[in-house]
Design a protein around this motif. Structure first.
Motif, PDB file in Angstrom:
ATOM      1  N   ILE A  65      43.613  39.480  96.478  1.00  0.00           N
ATOM      2  CA  ILE A  65      43.951  37.933  96.445  1.00  0.00           C
ATOM      3  C   ILE A  65      44.438  37.702  94.952  1.00  0.00           C
ATOM      4  O   ILE A  65      45.545  36.812  94.814  1.00  0.00           O
ATOM      5  CB  ILE A  65      42.440  37.055  96.537  1.00  0.00           C
ATOM      6  N   ALA A  66      44.121  38.221  94.127  1.00  0.00           N
ATOM      7  CA  ALA A  66      44.784  37.829  92.670  1.00  0.00           C
ATOM      8  C   ALA A  66      46.282  38.511  92.591  1.00  0.00           C
ATOM      9  O   ALA A  66      47.058  37.748  92.177  1.00  0.00           O
ATOM     10  CB  ALA A  66      44.042  38.614  91.738  1.00  0.00           C
ATOM     11  N   TYR A  67      46.641  39.439  93.132  1.00  0.00           N
ATOM     12  CA  TYR A  67      48.139  39.898  93.185  1.00  0.00           C
ATOM     13  C   TYR A  67      48.967  39.380  94.092  1.00  0.00           C
ATOM     14  O   TYR A  67      50.014  38.854  94.018  1.00  0.00           O
ATOM     15  CB  TYR A  67      48.159  41.440  93.160  1.00  0.00           C
ATOM     16  N   GLY A  68      48.206  38.904  95.190  1.00  0.00           N
ATOM     17  CA  GLY A  68      49.066  38.028  96.096  1.00  0.00           C
ATOM     18  C   GLY A  68      49.354  36.685  95.519  1.00  0.00           C
ATOM     19  O   GLY A  68      50.359  36.040  95.720  1.00  0.00           O
ATOM     20  N   ALA A  69      48.431  36.146  94.799  1.00  0.00           N
ATOM     21  CA  ALA A  69      48.609  34.885  94.128  1.00  0.00           C
ATOM     22  C   ALA A  69      49.746  34.916  93.162  1.00  0.00           C
ATOM     23  O   ALA A  69      50.342  34.005  93.051  1.00  0.00           O
ATOM     24  CB  ALA A  69      47.418  34.139  93.455  1.00  0.00           C
ATOM     25  N   SER A  70      49.491  36.149  92.477  1.00  0.00           N
ATOM     26  CA  SER A  70      50.515  36.407  91.349  1.00  0.00           C
ATOM     27  C   SER A  70      51.882  36.299  91.911  1.00  0.00           C
ATOM     28  O   SER A  70      53.002  35.892  91.494  1.00  0.00           O
ATOM     29  CB  SER A  70      50.178  37.813  90.354  1.00  0.00           C
ATOM     30  N   ALA A  71      52.161  37.224  93.300  1.00  0.00           N
ATOM     31  CA  ALA A  71      53.414  37.306  93.804  1.00  0.00           C
ATOM     32  C   ALA A  71      53.864  35.771  94.198  1.00  0.00           C
ATOM     33  O   ALA A  71      55.187  35.769  94.227  1.00  0.00           O
ATOM     34  CB  ALA A  71      53.236  38.107  95.189  1.00  0.00           C
ATOM     35  N   ALA A  72      53.188  35.102  94.521  1.00  0.00           N
ATOM     36  CA  ALA A  72      53.408  33.578  94.700  1.00  0.00           C
ATOM     37  C   ALA A  72      53.899  32.732  93.674  1.00  0.00           C
ATOM     38  O   ALA A  72      54.384  31.641  93.792  1.00  0.00           O
ATOM     39  CB  ALA A  72      52.392  32.845  95.879  1.00  0.00           C
ATOM     40  N   GLY A  73      53.516  33.304  92.375  1.00  0.00           N
ATOM     41  CA  GLY A  73      53.907  32.412  91.148  1.00  0.00           C
ATOM     42  C   GLY A  73      52.674  32.015  90.358  1.00  0.00           C
ATOM     43  O   GLY A  73      52.933  31.169  89.291  1.00  0.00           O
TER      44      GLY A  73
ATOM     45  N   ALA B  95      47.581  30.227  95.993  1.00  0.00           N
ATOM     46  CA  ALA B  95      48.606  29.896  94.824  1.00  0.00           C
ATOM     47  C   ALA B  95      49.466  28.620  95.298  1.00  0.00           C
ATOM     48  O   ALA B  95      49.545  27.773  94.648  1.00  0.00           O
ATOM     49  CB  ALA B  95      49.568  30.991  94.763  1.00  0.00           C
ATOM     50  N   TYR B  96      49.902  28.649  96.757  1.00  0.00           N
ATOM     51  CA  TYR B  96      50.707  27.660  96.954  1.00  0.00           C
ATOM     52  C   TYR B  96      49.939  26.325  96.970  1.00  0.00           C
ATOM     53  O   TYR B  96      50.471  24.922  96.621  1.00  0.00           O
ATOM     54  CB  TYR B  96      51.303  27.818  98.269  1.00  0.00           C
ATOM     55  N   GLN B  97      48.608  26.162  97.473  1.00  0.00           N
ATOM     56  CA  GLN B  97      47.839  24.966  97.295  1.00  0.00           C
ATOM     57  C   GLN B  97      47.824  24.561  95.771  1.00  0.00           C
ATOM     58  O   GLN B  97      48.192  23.237  95.501  1.00  0.00           O
ATOM     59  CB  GLN B  97      46.557  25.265  97.661  1.00  0.00           C
ATOM     60  N   VAL B  98      47.578  25.345  94.827  1.00  0.00           N
ATOM     61  CA  VAL B  98      47.577  24.674  93.511  1.00  0.00           C
ATOM     62  C   VAL B  98      48.807  24.609  93.076  1.00  0.00           C
ATOM     63  O   VAL B  98      49.013  23.611  92.323  1.00  0.00           O
ATOM     64  CB  VAL B  98      46.745  26.038  92.690  1.00  0.00           C
ATOM     65  N   LEU B  99      49.900  25.387  93.561  1.00  0.00           N
ATOM     66  CA  LEU B  99      51.095  24.998  92.739  1.00  0.00           C
ATOM     67  C   LEU B  99      51.859  23.730  93.233  1.00  0.00           C
ATOM     68  O   LEU B  99      52.529  22.886  92.562  1.00  0.00           O
ATOM     69  CB  LEU B  99      52.141  26.153  93.094  1.00  0.00           C
ATOM     70  N   ILE B 100      51.362  23.562  94.512  1.00  0.00           N
ATOM     71  CA  ILE B 100      52.200  22.152  95.106  1.00  0.00           C
ATOM     72  C   ILE B 100      51.116  21.250  94.545  1.00  0.00           C
ATOM     73  O   ILE B 100      51.802  20.132  94.202  1.00  0.00           O
ATOM     74  CB  ILE B 100      51.951  22.132  96.831  1.00  0.00           C
ATOM     75  N   ARG B 101      49.912  21.282  94.384  1.00  0.00           N
ATOM     76  CA  ARG B 101      49.064  20.287  94.017  1.00  0.00           C
ATOM     77  C   ARG B 101      49.501  20.003  92.512  1.00  0.00           C
ATOM     78  O   ARG B 101      49.360  18.495  92.116  1.00  0.00           O
ATOM     79  CB  ARG B 101      47.471  20.705  93.901  1.00  0.00           C
TER      80      ARG B 101
END
Lengths: 396, 325
Positions: A65-73, B95-101
């Protein structure tokens, strides 16, 4: 304005993560690191931290989850202890190879068997060659500071590597100390938002992690190795900036204690340094010229700094706190690194190692005194009789 | 002020003519002649369009597609371990949820799609898939089912049918059937245990418009969804590479594969034949079943007959007390 709180290492790590404005957090319970996530979940629930708090279904998922989130920025944060750290082992190389600078807090713990809650560095030391930055804090203040500093170092465009931000289970994670909590504005000035240069973004498509042919492997490995070669300079800058911004006094790689005229030193990492300082004080009172050198980064290993520091002494004893069964020095891991660093030094000091602090056992003052006897003799003789001494079991 | 996360709304394709011309899964990959999963990939990609992020756990569709510097995807794609597609997708979605928010990403939530084989879905990947579905991440998990670990040379998976000859279930004197177990039911695993999931479907590459619309419908749902796609594998099932679509059709005609949708608890069925053909016709067309005797084929027929009596519908059985005989 900075404020002072009385915090154990777990809470201190959580505050460090909050001040770093982490955006995705992945949790799974295992003692002793659990306290970090308990604190963070409260901060998220209370609205003090705007982050996605994801309950992983295990440590393997946590790191994924952590590295997936990091990959998304996003800036991503996770953590674990003991067998949790080793359960996630598959995921460390993809994170490092993907150059995804997420952070994993480690409150270390002995592996099974036997079931043991105590601190021991073997869990994450097993992952030291997976391409993550790693190092130990010695007290809760340093935990908070390292949390912020590691993001700064790992997210630097010259580095882009994930980080194991380690603290000793219980000795640091659960023993409160005075912690100066910096002002959010000051942290924001120090740590800019994470900017992933190649995020998974539909407006700029990229492929992450395709298959390669064997002849393409070495070049890619060299890039990872080069990142580690470039990292020490980034660490020096990040630590200097941190000291300036927050009024601290960290050396980038080594804490030296009473080394100016020391004949021998204890060489260690993490929270046992606090006992070692007491031991050095007491030994000094008895006229024994002892000192201590504490390693702040295991990866990248600061070869030059270690060689320069340790070549000043007549004997060095590493205090292992982790195991390397069947290794070249028959005991722990630190001695391999230290002896390698000293190999090209003219007339290097004799180096031996002490197996101590395993399974969560306290390295007591008495144990330091008996280690001091071995090192005093080694300094006198200019050689060591054994690669390794099992403290309390060997003739120490 | 937190920004609302906008999601996409994909239109249903009314016929094959209305399917977009653009390709998002491009030529240049190294899949086998007649590869079912590659055709599935092409159709799924047409369904999602470019505002998407695809995750490729290890498997055929990773290894055969991704040659470094010439990967075939026109949307962002990332390899995941065969174990963790669901977890990596969870991280990306969070990540997209928080980045969009926080206003750091300006667009709508991308379609987040796991393209996992049967092993990466319901065997080694099951834990991560289940975690993603339990937590309610807005992502689509697709199981492209070629009924084996094909990438490593055709080994049995929990989706491999009874009686198949694989390199881990070779028929022999002691075990004449080859594979002795019956497969897991992937959709029922998802439906039965994940309250956050509101849409599950099965699809077949033999019915491309239906497949495309199921993918789009799944993506239009908020939260996790699952589409199980039958994707015949000439190399693993041992049939002529030009017959991939024919084999997929025959699976539907014999009841070896059933196309259905499960939406908020309601089942609807597609492409149900008026009368099912015997499974023997399907099995005889594939060399992986060549060693089976009539008794083995009868066992398969009985399994399929039982399944077809209530395809996808939970059967209410009388509850028997522990002391009653």
């Amino acid at each position: 304005m900075a404020k002072e709180m009385f915090l154990a290492g777990c809470s201190s790590a959580a505050y460090g993560a909050m001040l770093s404005r982490v955006e995705v957090i992945s949790s799974y319970p295992i003692r002793p690191y659990t306290g970090i996530m308990m604190e963070l979940s409260k901060l998220v629930a209370n609205g003090e931290l705007d982050a996605e708090f994801v309950h992983g279904e295990g440590e393997h998922a946590q790191v994924s989850i952590a590295y997936g989130a990091s990959a998304a920025g996003a800036r991503a944060y996770t953590g674990s202890s003991g067998v949790g750290v080793t359960y996630a082992m598959e995921c460390y190389s993809p994170a490092a190879g993907g150059r995804l600078p997420c952070q994993m807090a480690i409150a270390d713990r002995a592996l099974d068997p036997p079931g043991d809650f105590g601190s021991e560095h073997t869990d994450v030391m097993s992952a030291r060659d997976q391409g993550w930055i790693m190092g130990w804090a010695a007290d809760p203040q340093e935990v908070l500071d390292n949390t912020i500093m590691y993001f700064k170092i790992g997210e630097d465009a010259r580095v882009l590597l994930p980080q194991f931000c380690c603290q000793d289970g219980y000795f640091v994670s659960h023993i409160p100390g005075k912690v100066s909590i910096p002002d959010q504005k000051a942290v924001d000035e120090y740590l800019p938002p994470f900017n992933n240069p190649h995020p998974l973004d539909p407006t700029k498509p990229v492929s992450h992690g395709p298959q390669i042919f064997p002849d393409q492997g070495p070049a890619i490995d060299l890039q990872r190795a080069q990142a580690f070669i470039d990292t020490p300079k980034v660490i020096e800058e990040a630590v200097a900036d941190f000291n300036k911004q927050f009024g601290r006094n960290y050396d980038p790689f080594l804490e030296e204690y009473m080394t100016d005229d020391a004949e021998f030193v204890f060489f260690l990492q993490g929270g046992h340094a606090r006992t070692a300082r007491f031991a050095v004080n007491h030994l000094r009172e008895k006229g024994v010229k002892a000192g201590m050198v504490r390693l702040r980064f295991m990866r990248p290993f600061p070869t030059e700094a270690v060689a320069e520091s340790l070549s000043k002494f007549k004997a060095v004893g590493t205090i292992e706190t982790s195991t390397s069964y069947g290794g070249a020095m028959k005991g722990g891991n630190l001695i391999h690194e230290v002896r390698s660093a000293l190999y090209d030094v003219p007339n290097p000091p004799p180096v031996t190692s002490f197996m101590a602090g395993l399974g969560g056992e306290v390295v007591s003052l008495e144990e330091f005194y008996s280690m001091a006897k071995v090192l005093t003799q080694a300094a006198k003789d200019g050689k060591v009789d054994q690669y390794v001494y099992w403290v309390n079991f060997d003739k120490v | 002020m937190a920004k609302a996360v906008e999601t996409q709304n994909l239109e249903m394709a009314k016929s094959a003519r209305r399917v977009p011309q653009e390709e998002w899964y491009l030529p240049g990959h190294r899949t086998c002649q007649g590869c079912g999963p590659a055709l599935t990939y092409k159709l799924v990609s047409k369904a999602t369009g470019g505002d998407s992020i695809f995750l490729g756990p290890t498997g055929c569709m990773y290894v055969a597609n991704t040659s470094y510097l010439c990967s075939p995807w026109a949307y962002p794609w990332m390899h995941t371990q065969i174990t963790n597609a669901g977890a990596v997708a969870s991280g990306i979605e969070a990540a997209y949820q928080v980045l969009i928010r926080k206003g750091k990403y300006k667009g709508k939530l991308p379609n987040i799609v796991c393209m996992a084989g049967d092993g990466g879905s319901i065997d080694i990947g099951l834990q991560a898939m289940s975690g993603m579905m339990y937590r309610g991440h807005d992502a689509l998990f697709i199981m492209y089912d070629n009924e084996s670990y094909a990438n490593t040379g055709i080994q049995t998976s929990p989706a491999t049918p009874y009686g198949a000859n694989t390199t881990f279930t070779p028929p022999g004197k002691a075990i004449p059937e080859g594979k002795v177990l019956f497969p897991k039911d992937a959709c029922q695993l998802v439906i039965g245990g994940h309250p956050a999931v509101h849409y599950v479907a099965t699809a077949s590459l033999a019915y491309p418009v239906d497949l495309i619309n199921k993918v789009r419908k799944a993506l239009n749902y908020k939260g996790p969804t699952f589409v199980h796609i039958h994707s015949p594998c000439p190399k693993g099932w041992l049939f002529d590479a030009k017959k991939t679509v024919e084999v997929a059709k025959l699976a539907i005609e014999t009841g070896m594969w059933v196309n259905y949708e499960w939406e908020n608890g309601e089942y609807t069925y597609q492409h149900t034949p008026k009368e099912y053909k015997p499974v023997a016709g399907y099995m005889k067309g594939q060399q992986r079943f060549a060693h089976l005797t009539d008794a083995h084929i009868a066992k398969m027929q009985a399994f399929i007959d039982a399944k077809l009596k209530a395809p996808g519908i939970p059967v209410a059985l009388p509850v028997q007390g522990p002391r009653e005989s």
